[in-house]
Scaffold this active site. Structure first.
Site, PDB file in Angstrom:
ATOM      1  N   GLY A  30       0.735  -1.093   0.046  1.00  0.00           N
ATOM      2  CA  GLY A  30       0.008  -0.057  -0.039  1.00  0.00           C
ATOM      3  C   GLY A  30       0.836   1.232  -0.024  1.00  0.00           C
ATOM      4  O   GLY A  30       2.034   1.184  -0.400  1.00  0.00           O
ATOM      5  N   GLY A  31       0.295   2.486   0.392  1.00  0.00           N
ATOM      6  CA  GLY A  31       0.845   3.686   0.107  1.00  0.00           C
ATOM      7  C   GLY A  31       2.113   3.819   1.365  1.00  0.00           C
ATOM      8  O   GLY A  31       3.035   4.518   1.110  1.00  0.00           O
ATOM      9  N   THR A  83       4.835  -2.455   2.451  1.00  0.00           N
ATOM     10  CA  THR A  83       4.772  -3.722   1.760  1.00  0.00           C
ATOM     11  C   THR A  83       4.721  -4.804   2.928  1.00  0.00           C
ATOM     12  O   THR A  83       5.852  -4.670   3.979  1.00  0.00           O
ATOM     13  CB  THR A  83       5.785  -4.198   0.872  1.00  0.00           C
ATOM     14  N   VAL A  84       3.794  -5.801   2.797  1.00  0.00           N
ATOM     15  CA  VAL A  84       3.709  -7.081   3.925  1.00  0.00           C
ATOM     16  C   VAL A  84       4.171  -8.129   3.202  1.00  0.00           C
ATOM     17  O   VAL A  84       3.821  -8.554   2.079  1.00  0.00           O
ATOM     18  CB  VAL A  84       2.366  -7.064   4.455  1.00  0.00           C
ATOM     19  N   LYS A 135       5.964  -6.995   7.834  1.00  0.00           N
ATOM     20  CA  LYS A 135       5.636  -5.540   7.637  1.00  0.00           C
ATOM     21  C   LYS A 135       6.690  -4.587   7.344  1.00  0.00           C
ATOM     22  O   LYS A 135       7.668  -4.504   8.266  1.00  0.00           O
ATOM     23  CB  LYS A 135       4.602  -4.827   8.369  1.00  0.00           C
ATOM     24  N   ASP A 186      -8.718   2.346  12.925  1.00  0.00           N
ATOM     25  CA  ASP A 186      -8.942   2.057  11.476  1.00  0.00           C
ATOM     26  C   ASP A 186      -9.185   0.601  11.327  1.00  0.00           C
ATOM     27  O   ASP A 186      -8.832  -0.271  10.592  1.00  0.00           O
ATOM     28  CB  ASP A 186      -7.675   2.127  10.556  1.00  0.00           C
TER      29      ASP A 186
END
Length: 719
Positions: A25-26, A29-30, A44, A138
Site C-alpha cells: 500500500g501507500g 509492503t507486507v 511488514k 482503522d
C-alpha cells in the site's frame, strides 16, 4: 494471497528471508518471510521513500507497541521488530485465515450466529486495547483475520493513545472513510466510542456484504458518515436496533463494549462452531497452502519485451526451501487445525499405506493453556496423576482417562513445577513466615494438600509471576526469584531485582545466590528457558536480554559461571524442550546439530551446515532429532555419525520446533498435522495420529505421549 516477490524486493530483512508478497500500500509492503529456525512470519516494512520522515517512523513505532498491547489472543503475536532500522520492519505470527472482506466476498454474508460470535470476540479484542488506553482508529473488514479459534485484529498503523492528538492535524481525517466514526470524519478526537461505531460498521458488512454508508468517492463517504443514516437493509432483524444504537452520531449514545458484547453472544461454544462450512473450508485450504509456498521472484522488466515470467529463486534450492517450510511455527499451524479435526485428513497429507490416522486416546480441553502469556504449560507427572498448572490452581488428571480428579489451590501464583522421584515441588508463600519470602512447597498426597518445606527464600516477592522453579535435584531446589513491585500486566519492571538461588530443602538455608539481569517493562521472556543438573553442573538456557539467549553452565556448589556462549534462535519455543545433555556433551539443534563439551563449551562435533535441526532427544547413547525436509534422524552421541534417517518422501512438513519423544519401539514427532510413530528398527512411519499439539512430552509410567496446544491436552500411546 501470496504473490511473487518483485525484482527489487530485498532478499532478507533482519534475520528473515523473504518468501512472497502478501500486499502493498501507500505506507509499505507486507511479506511472507521465514526465520533461521524456519518459522513463517508476516513481515511488514515501510517504503524507503517515506522511511526518512520522523513522524511516519513514530507512527510505525506506535504500531509495534499497539500490536504488542493487543497480544496474540486477539491479534497476531509480535515475533520481532526493528522500528529503528534503515528499513523499519515488524514481524508477526503468520495467521492462517482469510480477512473478513475476503471471506464475505468469497463465500457470502455471514449468518446471524456468526455475526454475533464475531462481534462479541471483537468486543474483547478492542477492550484489550482500550484498557491500555489505545484506540485502533482503522477497524475495517480487511484488518480482521478469521481463524478457527476467533478473529484477530491487525494493522495498527494509525492506532494511538486515547487523548493523544500529536500525530493528527486539527480538521484532518485519518482512516478508511467507509468505516470511520463521525468524529473521526470531522477530524475530531476518536476515542473508544469511535471504535464501537467502526465495529458496528464491520458487523453490518459481515451480515450484508455492504458497508453501512455505501461506497463511492471519499468526500461522499465522509459526508454520509457524518450526516446520513446507516443502511441496515439485510441485517438480521434482532440486530438492527443494536447496530443502530452503535451507529449513533453522538458518541455518548453508543453502548460500551461490555454492553454490546452481552447483547451479541453469551460466549458459549467454540468460535469455529459458529462459522459457515465454506469459511472453515477456506481456513483449511490456507492451512495446507502455506506449507507449499516457496520463494519466487519476478525478473526485472526487459527493455525489448513486455512479457515477464515467474522464476523460482535459485539460492537456496527449491528442495531446501520446501524443507525449511516444514519448520513453520506452531502458533501459525494451530490456527488452521480445527478444520482438520472436523474433517478428513487434507489431500496434501499423503499417508503411507501402513499409516492409520488415529484419534488421541483421550483429550482434556476447555482451559487456556497459554498461562498469562508466558507460554504453554507443561504437564507434570507425579503422585500417579498428570498435573496441569494454571496460575493459582492446577488440574489433577487421571492418566487412563484424562478426567479431572480435582482442582488444587495454593497461596501464591504458581504455574511451573518440578518433579523428583515422583514428588511434586512448586513455589508458594507460607503466610506463617513474616516478611517477603517465597517458599518451596511439596504436594502431600496422603494429606491431599500442599505443604511448605523448610526452604524459604527471603527478600523475594511471592506474587511476582515470573518467579521460576528450575529444577529439584537431591536436597537442593534451583530457583529464580525477584523482589519489587508487581505490575498490573504481571510481567517485569526494570526496578525489580532478580537472583538465581540454590535452596537446601533439608536445612532451609540458601547455599548460594547469583544476580540476574534486569528485564524491560512488560517483557514476556522468562529468565530461564530450560535447565538441568548433570553431575556438578547446572546447565541452563538463559535469556540474558529481550532477544538474546545464552547457554550458561554453572557450578552447583557456588553458582559461579563455568562457561557462557550465545545460542539464539528465531523462535524461543524451539528451545523450550528438555535439554539433551550428558556428562560429556550438551546437544543443540539449529543450523547444525552440535555437541558442546560440558567441560568448557568447546565444540565436540557438529553435522554439516545448511540443514535445520530441531531440539534433540538423548536416549541410550543416541541423539534423535527432526531435520527439516528429511524427518527423523538418529546420530551417535559420542561421534556425531548419522546412524539412520527416516525413510520418507514427506519431510517438507517435518516440525522442528520441538524434540521427538522416544519410546522402546517407536520415536514420535509431528509432521504436518500428524503425530508420526517411526519404527526404531525399520526407520519407517508405521502409525500416525491426528494432532494439533505444539509441545510433546513422554509419560513412561502411563505409557503416554502428551501433546499440548493452546487449549487442549491430548494423550497418545507410547510404545
Amino acid at each position: 494471497m501470496p504473490t511473487p516477490l518483485a525484482h527489487d524486493d530485498p532478499v532478507t530483512l533482519g534475520p528473515y528471508r523473504l518468501v512472497a508478497r502478501l500486499g502493498s500500500g501507500g505506507m509499505g509492503t507486507v511479506y511472507m518471510a521465514r526465520g533461521v529456525g524456519g518459522r513463517t512470519v508476516a513481515l511488514k516494512t515501510m517504503h524507503a521513500r517515506i522511511a526518512t520522515d520522523p513522524g511516519i517512523r513514530t507512527r510505525f513505532r506506535l504500531e509495534v507497541d499497539a500490536a504488542r498491547v493487543i497480544g496474540d489472543r486477539f491479534g497476531a503475536r509480535v515475533v520481532d521488530a526493528d522500528p529503528f532500522a534503515e528499513t523499519p520492519w515488524l514481524a508477526t505470527e503468520f495467521v492462517l485465515g482469510p480477512a473478513l472482506d475476503e471471506a464475505v466476498l468469497g463465500t457470502g454474508p455471514l449468518p446471524e450466529r456468526s455475526v454475533r460470535a464475531l462481534g462479541a470476540a471483537l468486543c474483547s479484542a478492542l477492550d484489550q486495547l482500550h484498557r491500555s488506553d489505545v484506540v485502533h482508529r482503522d477497524l475495517k473488514p480487511s484488518n480482521i483475520l478469521l481463524t478457527a479459534y476467533g478473529p484477530k485484529v491487525i494493522d495498527f498503523g494509525i492506532a494511538r493513545a486515547i487523548g493523544d492528538d500529536r500525530l493528527t492535524r486539527t480538521g484532518a481525517s485519518v482512516g478508511t472513510p467507509a468505516f470511520m466514526s463521525p468524529e473521526q470524519a470531522s477530524g475530531e478526537e476518536h476515542g473508544a466510542a469511535g471504535d464501537v461505531f467502526a465495529l458496528a460498521g464491520v458487523l453490518v458488512f459481515a451480515a450484508t456484504g455492504r458497508a453501512p454508508f455505501g461506497s463511492g468517492q471519499p468526500a461522499d463517504l465522509l459526508y454520509r458518515v457524518r450526516y446520513a443514516e446507516a443502511d441496515l437493509r439485510g441485517v438480521p432483524a434482532p440486530l438492527v436496533p443494536l447496530f443502530a444504537q452503535c451507529l449513533a452520531k453522538e458518541p455518548e449514545k453508543r453502548p460500551c463494549l461490555a454492553q454490546l458484547a452481552a447483547q451479541l453472544h453469551d460466549g458459549r461454544g467454540e468460535f469455529a462452531e459458529q462459522l459457515p462450512d465454506a469459511v472453515l473450508a477456506e481456513i483449511g485450504r490456507r492451512a495446507a497452502d502455506v506449507w507449499r509456498t516457496v520463494p519466487q521472484r519476478l525478473p526485472a522488466p526487459a527493455a525489448e519485451e513486455g512479457v515477464t515470467e515467474v522464476t523460482p529463486v535459485s539460492d537456496p534450492s527449491r528442495r531446501r526451501l520446501l524443507a525449511v517450510s516444514g519448520a513453520l511455527a506452531a502458533t501459525a499451524a494451530a490456527s488452521g487445525v480445527w478444520w482438520y479435526r472436523r474433517r478428513a485428513t487434507p489431500p496434501a497429507a499423503k499417508a503411507p499405506p501402513q499409516t492409520r490416522n488415529l484419534e488421541p486416546q483421550w483429550q482434556y480441553g476447555g482451559k487456556d493453556l497459554d498461562v498469562l502469556g508466558w507460554g504453554l504449560v507443561v504437564p507434570y507427572q507425579a503422585d500417579g496423576s498428570i498435573w496441569l498448572p494454571l496460575n493459582a490452581t492446577a488440574e489433577r488428571l487421571a492418566p487412563t482417562t484424562g478426567r479431572s480428579q480435582g482442582e488444587v489451590r495454593v497461596t501464591a501464583n504458581w504455574w511451573q513445577m518440578a518433579v523428583q522421584d515422583g514428588q511434586l515441588y512448586l513455589l508458594g508463600h507460607d503466610p506463617a513466615r513474616t516478611g517477603e519470602s517465597v517458599s518451596v512447597d511439596t504436594w502431600n498426597g496422603g494429606a491431599d494438600a500442599v505443604r511448605p518445606t523448610s526452604a524459604a527464600l527471603t527478600n523475594a516477592t511471592p506474587a511476582l509471576v515470573p518467579n521460576q522453579l528450575l529444577c529439584v535435584v537431591g536436597d537442593f531446589a534451583y530457583v529464580a526469584v525477584g523482589q519489587g513491585q508487581v505490575p498490573a500486566d504481571k510481567g517485569f519492571l526494570p526496578a525489580q531485582t532478580w537472583t538465581l538461588r540454590a535452596a537446601d530443602l533439608g536445612t532451609g538455608r540458601t547455599r548460594w545466590t547469583q544476580p540476574l539481569s534486569q528485564r524491560s517493562s512488560g517483557s514476556r521472556r522468562l529468565h530461564f528457558v530450560a535447565a538441568k543438573v548433570v553431575g556438578e553442573r547446572l546447565v541452563t538456557l538463559q535469556a540474558t536480554a529481550e532477544a538474546q539467549t545464552h547457554v550458561v553452565v554453572r557450578d552447583i556448589r557456588s553458582g559461579a559461571v563455568l562457561w557462557d556462549m550465545p545460542y539464539n534462535v528465531s523462535d524461543p519455543d524451539a528451545i523450550r524442550s528438555e535439554l539433551a545433555v550428558d556428562e560429556t556433551y550438551l546437544y543443540l539443534g539449529g543450523t547444525q546439530l552440535r555437541a558442546l563439551r560440558m567441560s568448557d563449551g568447546a565444540l565436540g562435533w557438529a553435522t554439516a551446515a545448511g540443514q535445520i535441526y530441531g531440539p534433540p532427544t538423548l536416549t541410550n547413547g543416541v541423539v534423535y532429532t527432526v531435520g527439516s525436509g528429511i524427518g527423523l534422524t538418529a546420530v551417535d552421541a559420542a561421534t556425531g555419525k548419522v546412524l539412520w534417517t527416516e525413510a520418507t518422501t514427506e519431510g517438507a512438513e517435518a516440525y522442528t520446533v520441538w524434540q521427538p519423544v522416544v519410546g522402546t519401539r517407536y520415536a514420535y514427532y509431528r509432521n504436518g498435522l500428524q503425530l508420526r510413530a517411526v519404527n526404531l528398527t525399520g526407520h519407517r512411519t508405521v502409525l500416525t495420529y491426528r494432532t494439533a499439539g505444539k509441545h510433546f512430552h513422554a509419560y513412561p509410567e502411563a505409557r503416554l505421549v502428551l501433546a499440548v496446544d493452546d487449549d487442549r491436552l491430548s494423550a497418545y500411546p507410547l510404545r
